[in-house]
Design an enzyme around this catalytic site. Sequence first.
Site, short mmCIF file in Angstrom:
data_model
loop_
_atom_site.label_atom_id
_atom_site.label_comp_id
_atom_site.label_asym_id
_atom_site.label_seq_id
_atom_site.Cartn_x
_atom_site.Cartn_y
_atom_site.Cartn_z
N ASP A 1 -6.83 3.35 10.75
CA ASP A 1 -6.49 2.80 9.44
C ASP A 1 -7.71 3.04 8.57
OD1 ASP A 1 -4.70 1.47 7.73
OD2 ASP A 1 -4.14 0.11 9.35
N CYS B 1 -2.74 -18.66 14.75
CA CYS B 1 -2.29 -17.91 15.93
C CYS B 1 -2.53 -18.79 17.15
CB CYS B 1 -3.09 -16.63 16.10
SG CYS B 1 -3.20 -15.64 14.59
N LYS C 1 -2.79 4.53 7.25
CA LYS C 1 -2.93 5.02 8.63
C LYS C 1 -2.96 6.54 8.66
CE LYS C 1 -0.42 1.06 10.44
NZ LYS C 1 -0.16 0.41 9.13
N CYS D 1 -7.81 -13.66 18.65
CA CYS D 1 -8.33 -12.46 19.31
C CYS D 1 -9.69 -12.15 18.70
CB CYS D 1 -7.39 -11.29 19.09
SG CYS D 1 -5.67 -11.74 19.37
N ARG E 1 -8.24 -9.37 10.73
CA ARG E 1 -8.16 -10.31 9.61
C ARG E 1 -8.99 -11.56 9.87
NH1 ARG E 1 -2.31 -9.15 9.44
NH2 ARG E 1 -2.33 -7.07 8.54
N ARG F 1 7.28 -0.06 1.69
CA ARG F 1 7.18 -1.19 2.62
C ARG F 1 5.97 -2.04 2.29
NH1 ARG F 1 5.62 3.63 4.27
NH2 ARG F 1 4.13 3.99 5.95
N ASP G 1 -10.89 -1.15 13.76
CA ASP G 1 -11.34 -0.90 12.40
C ASP G 1 -12.77 -1.43 12.20
OD1 ASP G 1 -11.14 -3.65 11.90
OD2 ASP G 1 -8.98 -3.39 11.71
N CYS H 1 -9.91 -9.41 16.03
CA CYS H 1 -8.94 -9.49 14.93
C CYS H 1 -9.46 -8.82 13.66
CB CYS H 1 -8.59 -10.93 14.62
SG CYS H 1 -7.37 -11.08 13.31
N ARG I 1 0.82 -1.20 0.00
CA ARG I 1 0.00 0.00 0.00
C ARG I 1 0.86 1.26 0.00
NH1 ARG I 1 -4.62 -0.67 2.13
NH2 ARG I 1 -3.98 -1.63 4.09
N TYR I 2 1.95 1.21 0.73
CA TYR I 2 2.83 2.37 0.88
C TYR I 2 4.01 2.23 -0.07
CZ TYR I 2 0.31 3.20 5.28
OH TYR I 2 -0.65 3.44 6.22
C1 PLP Z 1 0.56 -0.65 8.98
C2 PLP Z 1 1.02 -1.03 7.67
C3 PLP Z 1 2.37 -0.89 7.32
C4 PLP Z 1 3.41 -0.32 8.26
O1 PLP Z 1 3.12 1.00 8.61
P1 PLP Z 1 4.12 1.85 9.49
O2 PLP Z 1 3.40 3.13 9.74
O3 PLP Z 1 5.38 2.00 8.70
O4 PLP Z 1 4.38 1.08 10.76
C5 PLP Z 1 2.74 -1.24 6.05
N1 PLP Z 1 1.84 -1.73 5.17
C6 PLP Z 1 0.54 -1.88 5.48
C7 PLP Z 1 -0.39 -2.41 4.45
C8 PLP Z 1 0.09 -1.54 6.75
O5 PLP Z 1 -1.21 -1.69 7.05
S1 SF4 Z 2 -5.00 -10.03 16.16
FE1 SF4 Z 2 -5.57 -11.64 14.67
S2 SF4 Z 2 -3.65 -12.11 13.59
FE2 SF4 Z 2 -3.07 -11.02 15.48
S3 SF4 Z 2 -2.70 -12.65 16.98
FE3 SF4 Z 2 -4.84 -12.01 17.22
S4 SF4 Z 2 -6.01 -13.43 15.93
FE4 SF4 Z 2 -3.86 -13.58 15.30
#
Ligand code: PLP
Ligand code: SF4
Length: 390
Positions: A352, A147, A359, A151, A156, A138, A315, A154, A134-135
């Site tokens: 986010d 996991c 973010k 959680c 995801r 990175r 989120d 979560c 996305r960025y």
């Molecule tokens: C959070 C995130 C990152 C890392 O973000 P930083 O602000 O550099 O910690 C990179 N890619 C994605 C898709 C993210 O959601």
């Molecule tokens: S937040 Fe989601 S991905 Fe992270 S440890 Fe918990 S269940 Fe696993």
Amino acid sequence: MFDPATQQEADAPELGRVARDVLGESPRGPWSHVPDEVWNDWRWQQRHRLRTAADLERVVRLTDDERAAIAATGDQFRMAITPYYAALMDPDDPRCPVRMQAVPVLAELDVAATDLADPLGEEAYMPVPGITHRYPDRVLYYVTHNCPVYCRHCTRKRKVSDPTSAANHGQLDQGLAYIAAHPEVRDVLVSGGDPLTLSDDRLDALLGALREIPHVEVVRLCTRNPVTLPQRFTEALVTRLARHQPLFVHTHFNHPRECTPEAARCLRLLADHGVNVANQMVLLRGVNDDPAAVKALNHWLLRQRCRPYYIFQADLAQGISHFRAPLQSGLAILQALRGHTSGMAVPHYVIDAPGGGGKIPLVPEYVERWDEDKVVFRNYLGELYEYPTR
Ligand SMILES: *Cc1c(COP(=O)(O)O)cnc(C)c1O
Ligand code: SF4
């Protein structure tokens, strides 16, 4: 409020607070008969995870709501809880912050109109399966969907805990190939699921493969194991991880009740091996939407050389609306921290953006007004100060 330090009060009253963080052990609930070497064996913890209402009933008195929710949510988002994490729960109080994060409630079945299956648009920004880019510089690299503890908040959920969606070897290689082919990627966040569910050998190999890509400058391991299964970080594993410097660990403590001697030892082991650890808290209603809890948490983290990095606004993942705290309560937490305690204990509060905007930082308002020739600010005590605009 829960004070992790008092747990060990009896052990060493003459020792300072910092030393007490790493002495002794957490409560063990119904596992008090389990020998230390078994309890501290992460494989035993993994094998004995609680997955059913009957398992959990040994540890806590389930409410009717929790019992019904375990049955009703199982096929969408499984329950799994390590004995270590379960033993931190209050057996009688369903509002216990550890319990709320790990035990389903029926409110998870409520899907609000604004909820999204993929709240951060991670699929939309997926050039190959298992990579979100996305960025500019990175990427997020998903290496597993398992996991130790699932959680309930979560983000995801749609994938995590689903064994059929797990990343296979082919997909991992595809991700590596993508990173290798994109010289602009200088920072890789290894995520999941929880990458620490991979074996020592696979983790070592994966980090080694990333390290072989010349333009990858830093690697971040995103893992909740320090919170849910701190025993996973053995001396042997950390020694191997630390060969892949510069390596950062991003973890996810949410409440002082998770601040145990075992967790302290895990964070200190990482720091002793030169691995930088940072914390990403998720703001959760009824769990940590409380400035005093966040301050205590962040102070404890700093004592273990872990830097509070982010507070995430929850989120729009489906079925977590009962966890969402208003933005105002996040801002109130920041305001209660900034100036009142070390700047190091003040993380960035970010939201986010739904759909994949990335973010966005949220900052309390310190500007009272902009005049023609000056800005009027409010300091942390609410006192007014002026600064010329030119
Ligand atoms: C959070 C995130 C990152 C890392 O973000 P930083 O602000 O550099 O910690 C990179 N890619 C994605 C898709 C993210 O959601
Ligand atoms: S937040 Fe989601 S991905 Fe992270 S440890 Fe918990 S269940 Fe696993």
